[in-house]
Scaffold this motif. Structure first.
Motif, PDB file in Angstrom:
ATOM      1  N   ARG A 102       1.068  -8.541   3.771  1.00 25.17           N
ATOM      2  CA  ARG A 102       0.109  -7.436   3.742  1.00 25.17           C
ATOM      3  C   ARG A 102       0.827  -6.107   3.525  1.00 25.17           C
ATOM      4  O   ARG A 102       0.362  -5.249   2.771  1.00 25.17           O
ATOM      5  CB  ARG A 102      -0.668  -7.427   5.055  1.00 25.17           C
ATOM      6  N   LEU A 103       1.956  -5.922   4.186  1.00 22.64           N
ATOM      7  CA  LEU A 103       2.737  -4.699   4.009  1.00 22.64           C
ATOM      8  C   LEU A 103       3.195  -4.545   2.562  1.00 22.64           C
ATOM      9  O   LEU A 103       3.099  -3.462   1.971  1.00 22.64           O
ATOM     10  CB  LEU A 103       3.948  -4.700   4.940  1.00 22.64           C
ATOM     11  N   ALA A 104       3.694  -5.613   1.985  1.00 28.01           N
ATOM     12  CA  ALA A 104       4.194  -5.565   0.615  1.00 28.01           C
ATOM     13  C   ALA A 104       3.082  -5.222  -0.367  1.00 28.01           C
ATOM     14  O   ALA A 104       3.285  -4.428  -1.301  1.00 28.01           O
ATOM     15  CB  ALA A 104       4.848  -6.894   0.247  1.00 28.01           C
ATOM     16  N   ALA A 105       1.909  -5.797  -0.171  1.00 29.35           N
ATOM     17  CA  ALA A 105       0.786  -5.515  -1.067  1.00 29.35           C
ATOM     18  C   ALA A 105       0.413  -4.042  -1.027  1.00 29.35           C
ATOM     19  O   ALA A 105       0.134  -3.425  -2.067  1.00 29.35           O
ATOM     20  CB  ALA A 105      -0.409  -6.380  -0.688  1.00 29.35           C
ATOM     21  N   ASP A 106       0.429  -3.445   0.173  1.00 31.48           N
ATOM     22  CA  ASP A 106       0.105  -2.017   0.285  1.00 31.48           C
ATOM     23  C   ASP A 106       1.241  -1.147  -0.248  1.00 31.48           C
ATOM     24  O   ASP A 106       0.998  -0.096  -0.854  1.00 31.48           O
ATOM     25  CB  ASP A 106      -0.194  -1.656   1.733  1.00 31.48           C
ATOM     26  N   ALA A 107       2.485  -1.569  -0.015  1.00 31.28           N
ATOM     27  CA  ALA A 107       3.624  -0.783  -0.510  1.00 31.28           C
ATOM     28  C   ALA A 107       3.617  -0.686  -2.031  1.00 31.28           C
ATOM     29  O   ALA A 107       4.061   0.318  -2.605  1.00 31.28           O
ATOM     30  CB  ALA A 107       4.939  -1.398  -0.028  1.00 31.28           C
ATOM     31  N   LEU A 108       3.088  -1.698  -2.683  1.00 25.67           N
ATOM     32  CA  LEU A 108       3.043  -1.714  -4.139  1.00 25.67           C
ATOM     33  C   LEU A 108       2.178  -0.582  -4.693  1.00 25.67           C
ATOM     34  O   LEU A 108       2.359  -0.166  -5.837  1.00 25.67           O
ATOM     35  CB  LEU A 108       2.519  -3.066  -4.629  1.00 25.67           C
ATOM     36  N   THR A 109       1.280  -0.051  -3.886  1.00 23.41           N
ATOM     37  CA  THR A 109       0.374   1.019  -4.326  1.00 23.41           C
ATOM     38  C   THR A 109       0.866   2.406  -3.936  1.00 23.41           C
ATOM     39  O   THR A 109       0.207   3.401  -4.241  1.00 23.41           O
ATOM     40  CB  THR A 109      -1.029   0.811  -3.735  1.00 23.41           C
ATOM     41  N   GLN A 110       2.013   2.502  -3.269  1.00 23.77           N
ATOM     42  CA  GLN A 110       2.488   3.789  -2.766  1.00 23.77           C
ATOM     43  C   GLN A 110       2.892   4.741  -3.896  1.00 23.77           C
ATOM     44  O   GLN A 110       3.490   4.329  -4.898  1.00 23.77           O
ATOM     45  CB  GLN A 110       3.681   3.586  -1.837  1.00 23.77           C
ATOM     46  N   ALA A 111       2.587   6.016  -3.688  1.00 14.61           N
ATOM     47  CA  ALA A 111       2.832   7.026  -4.724  1.00 14.61           C
ATOM     48  C   ALA A 111       4.308   7.220  -5.033  1.00 14.61           C
ATOM     49  O   ALA A 111       4.666   7.651  -6.137  1.00 14.61           O
ATOM     50  CB  ALA A 111       2.215   8.357  -4.296  1.00 14.61           C
ATOM     51  N   ASP A 112       5.206   6.917  -4.075  1.00 15.57           N
ATOM     52  CA  ASP A 112       6.641   7.125  -4.305  1.00 15.57           C
ATOM     53  C   ASP A 112       7.274   6.035  -5.159  1.00 15.57           C
ATOM     54  O   ASP A 112       8.361   6.230  -5.705  1.00 15.57           O
ATOM     55  CB  ASP A 112       7.386   7.190  -2.966  1.00 15.57           C
TER      56      ASP A 112
END
Length: 378
Positions: free
Chosen positions: A347-357
């Motif tokens: 779940r963390l990885a899926a959200d990290a993929l959308t991060q602006a940085d």
């Protein structure tokens, strides 16, 4: 290369910096709201700073900032500003207090809630004047042009960015960091190191940001361990290095470390500097193939002897140096140490993929890469 460099706020530094800044307040407005957190109050820093800045200038205080501040915290602070009738905002603290201060400065001149302004250049009117007194040695928020606020409904850290969001004055006074607890000095110092390293290898780097962040890396390499052991001169050196890193990364950009860390903070409330420290050496290893010459220069700036080494071996010394700094400063090294379960990684990885940085990272990053990087830190 990013062809732009945004001018940071006016910096007032060194002994007596707060006293010099006090003389600037009347030109900014008539009454100030101080934005800070309970830890700053308990440490006596609110009393110290307010006693100088508020000696001849009316002030009141909002002291309820939380770590990884959320929408509700911003709304509370905004109500406090309105009730006080403040037209100047003074932030005392680390990145959390500074981000809340910048956010309510935006709301002071633009109708809406902070969620309306997520993204780049989403508001039209110049915010209220902001004066920032950083009390940690890591966020660099005092010189950056944005704020990060957690949206608990989406578990996403919103980024609000505009050239209009620079503080008017940033005050680097050694008195506010000379008694910084070792744990905070270590984790915020690793935050500053992350900013500098990621900015140096980011896609948006340019010669000006390079000079700032490479200089910051060298200063951090010389001062971080001593700062984490309470040396006041080293703590002040870290304070200056943190601002230098901040001036660089707000234009150069960041990368995968921040994508991983911001997601961890949004989901589990992990301190931002701690989260960055967890992932920095592993992301360095991942990124070396994309920028070996730059990582070799980072290694040298951190004091590694790379004489006679191949470029690849010299680059790898950057990871060695960061691992050593993490060990010497005692920051957490594993997700288990910050109570993050392994089963949260997908779940963390899926959200990290959308991060602006993430797009600023020098090497393309896939979902599988992010899972692997979280797993290395598990």
């Amino acid at each position: 290369m990013n062809p732009h460099f945004s001018s940071p706020p006016r910096l007032i530094m060194g002994d007596g910096a707060l006293d010099a800044a006090a003389g600037e307040l009347p030109r900014l407005g008539h009454r100030a709201l101080i934005v800070t957190d309970p830890g700053i109050v308990a440490a006596g820093l609110l009393e110290l700073v307010a006693g100088i800045l508020g000696k001849d200038f009316p002030t009141s205080a909002f002291t309820e900032v939380i770590g990884n501040p959320d929408i509700a915290t911003v709304a509370k602070a905004q109500r406090a500003r309105e009730e006080a009738g403040a037209d100047v905002i003074i932030a005392i603290g680390g990145g959390s207090s500074i981000d809340v201060a910048k956010s309510i400065a935006v709301l002071g001149t633009n109708d809406g809630t902070i969620t309306d302004f997520e993204g780049v250049d989403k508001f039209a009117n110049r915010p209220l004047p902001v004066v920032v007194v950083p009390t940690t040695v890591g966020s660099g928020s005092e010189v950056t042009k944005g704020a990060v606020i957690t949206n608990p409904d989406t578990q996403v850290k919103m980024v609000i960015v505009s050239d209009l969001m620079f503080a008017d004055i940033a005050v680097l006074d050694r008195r506010v960091v000379e008694h910084l607890p070792s744990r905070i000095a270590a984790t915020t110092g690793m935050d500053a190191l992350t900013h500098a390293i990621e900015a140096y290898v980011a896609k948006g780097a340019n010669p000006i940001t390079d000079a700032l962040v490479l200089g910051a890396i060298e200063m951090i390499g010389k001062n971080l361990v001593a700062a984490s052991q309470g040396d006041p001169d080293a703590l002040y050196g870290m304070l200056v290095a943190s601002s230098m890193a901040g001036m660089g990364f707000h234009d150069a950009g960041l990368g995968a470390v921040h994508a991983l860390a911001n997601t961890l903070g949004a989901h589990f409330g992990v301190h931002h500097g701690t989260a960055n420290a967890l992932f920095l050496p592993y992301v360095i290893d991942f990124n070396i193939p994309a920028a070996p010459a730059r990582f070799a220069r980072i290694a040298a700036a951190l004091g590694e002897d790379i004489t006679g080494l191949s470029e690849a071996d010299a680059a790898q010394r950057a990871s060695v140096a960061v691992h050593r700094l993490a060990e010497q400063t005692g920051v957490p090294r594993r997700l288990a140490e910050v109570n993050v379960p392994v089963d949260a990684i997908p779940r963390l990885a899926a959200d990290a993929l959308t991060q602006a940085d993430l797009p600023g990272n020098p090497r393309a990053v896939t979902l599988e890469d992010l899972v692997a990087l979280y797993t290395k830190a598990a």
